[in-house]
Scaffold this motif. Sequence first.
Motif, short mmCIF file in Angstrom:
data_model
loop_
_atom_site.label_atom_id
_atom_site.label_comp_id
_atom_site.label_asym_id
_atom_site.label_seq_id
_atom_site.Cartn_x
_atom_site.Cartn_y
_atom_site.Cartn_z
N THR A 5 0.84 -1.19 0.00
CA THR A 5 0.00 0.00 0.00
C THR A 5 0.88 1.25 0.00
N PRO A 6 0.58 2.24 -0.82
CA PRO A 6 1.39 3.47 -0.84
C PRO A 6 1.35 4.18 0.50
N ARG A 7 2.52 4.42 1.06
CA ARG A 7 2.61 5.18 2.31
C ARG A 7 4.02 5.74 2.45
N LEU A 8 4.16 6.71 3.32
CA LEU A 8 5.45 7.33 3.60
C LEU A 8 6.08 6.63 4.80
N TYR A 9 7.39 6.35 4.72
CA TYR A 9 8.11 5.72 5.83
C TYR A 9 9.07 6.75 6.42
N VAL A 10 8.82 7.08 7.68
CA VAL A 10 9.64 8.09 8.37
C VAL A 10 10.56 7.35 9.34
N LEU A 11 11.88 7.45 9.12
CA LEU A 11 12.86 6.69 9.88
C LEU A 11 13.83 7.62 10.60
N ASP A 12 14.49 7.07 11.62
CA ASP A 12 15.44 7.89 12.37
C ASP A 12 16.79 8.02 11.68
N GLY A 13 16.96 7.37 10.54
CA GLY A 13 18.22 7.51 9.79
C GLY A 13 19.14 6.32 9.89
N GLY A 14 18.84 5.36 10.76
CA GLY A 14 19.70 4.19 10.91
C GLY A 14 19.70 3.34 9.64
N LYS A 15 20.88 2.81 9.29
CA LYS A 15 21.00 2.00 8.08
C LYS A 15 20.18 0.72 8.15
N ALA A 16 20.07 0.14 9.36
CA ALA A 16 19.30 -1.10 9.51
C ALA A 16 17.82 -0.86 9.20
N LEU A 17 17.30 0.26 9.66
CA LEU A 17 15.90 0.60 9.39
C LEU A 17 15.68 0.80 7.89
N HIS A 18 16.60 1.51 7.27
CA HIS A 18 16.51 1.82 5.85
C HIS A 18 16.49 0.52 5.03
N ALA A 19 17.42 -0.40 5.32
CA ALA A 19 17.51 -1.65 4.58
C ALA A 19 16.27 -2.51 4.78
N ALA A 20 15.76 -2.55 6.01
CA ALA A 20 14.59 -3.38 6.29
C ALA A 20 13.35 -2.86 5.56
N VAL A 21 13.17 -1.55 5.54
CA VAL A 21 12.01 -0.97 4.85
C VAL A 21 12.09 -1.25 3.35
N LYS A 22 13.26 -1.10 2.77
CA LYS A 22 13.43 -1.38 1.34
C LYS A 22 13.13 -2.85 1.03
#
Length: 417
Positions: free
Chosen positions: A245-262
């Motif tokens: 579903t289209p949505r915005l992902y707001v993260l704290d900048g950590g690389k682990a968060l970024h990789a998991a969301v992708k």
Amino acid sequence: MKKPYQIEAQRAVNRLEEMAAEGNPAVQMVLPMAEMVGWLRKGVGELVRQAGLQLMSLLMDEEVRELAGERSRPQPERTANRWGKERGYCVVMGQKVPIERPRVRTTEDKEVRLGSYEMFHRGEPLSETVWEKLMLGLSTRRYGQAVREFTEAYGLEKSAVSEHFIEPSRVKLKDLMERRLNKLQLCALLIDATPFEGQQMIVALGIGQDGRKTILGIRQGATENATVVGELLGDLMNRGLDFSTPRLYVLDGGKALHAAVKKYAGESAPIQRCQVHKRRNVLDHLTDEQKPAVASEALNGLHHELMHLNPSAARSLGEGLEETLTVHRLHVPQQLRLTLASTNVIESAFSIVERVCLNVKRWHSGDQRERWVGSGLLVAEKQFRRIKGHKQLPLLLRELEALIPCKSNLAQRRKAS
């Protein structure tokens, strides 16, 4: 699965309810005036409490009469006998109050449970009362002093209060972690990792299309690593959250968060890196004299200036700079942008967690941290309001739908990977 004693207790309660419904016997209470006046000297509350205890005793005696018949009267068909009394307790206003409970045994020498006593014994949910009081900031050490309504009440010591908190906090954590998410229509998913008592607590919070906020889940880890974050997102998916579903992902900048969301939402998922975290990271590279001037600069024009002032700060700003400006590229209105440009919503919720946990002096291994953090987040959730600018969310949704590929294409890519 209920244990045998729980089944017997429920049968006793059912028997009492049937007795009351069929015969509807009257229970009369007579109180000496002098005794009532003596209670009133201590306040109306004392009168109500003491009269209530006597009424409990009368109700138990009436149930015994129904089971064992009248006293001192021959009864050939009698199936149960009175068997004296013993010390028991009822639960009133979050405290145990001693009462004398009559005993009944069958002619076959088997104990008969009294439905009235079982109901008094359960009384108000003691554990739930303890949870609510501790969430309001009452410490386990001072709990007894604060809630004692009966001078003879017991079970209010620090250790007993702690034990009564463990059960409901564990149940509430379980309920939080098992919430079904398939009916939530989220336009934004915020994930932030917060240091908490030597551990990292990773929190996922959803913002619905109506602007309402919901705690989705938490995970505890020694560090913010890809495994822990992946487990959190995988759990959200298993509970029904649709990552296509289209949505915005707001993260704290950590690389682990970024990789998991992708991994779960696809490479094209729009990610907004927290501007507050980015600002902190940049300022950490600067001296106290340099910070005021840099803090006032806009992110767009700051990178070039920093290359001359402090290359390390410039590299920190440059890393993920495009994702720091996602809300600008999506043309999010300014009022709504204030919420979606950072993970401050989660940090605000954690301020309530810290207040709730203020009286905890010792932290142990196991689920203690998760139980307290989960309880604190539930307290915070009750205070959530719709985000500022929620009426502008349809504008964001239109931008997201135009930016993100259709669900079928994304689902095919996820299966292929």
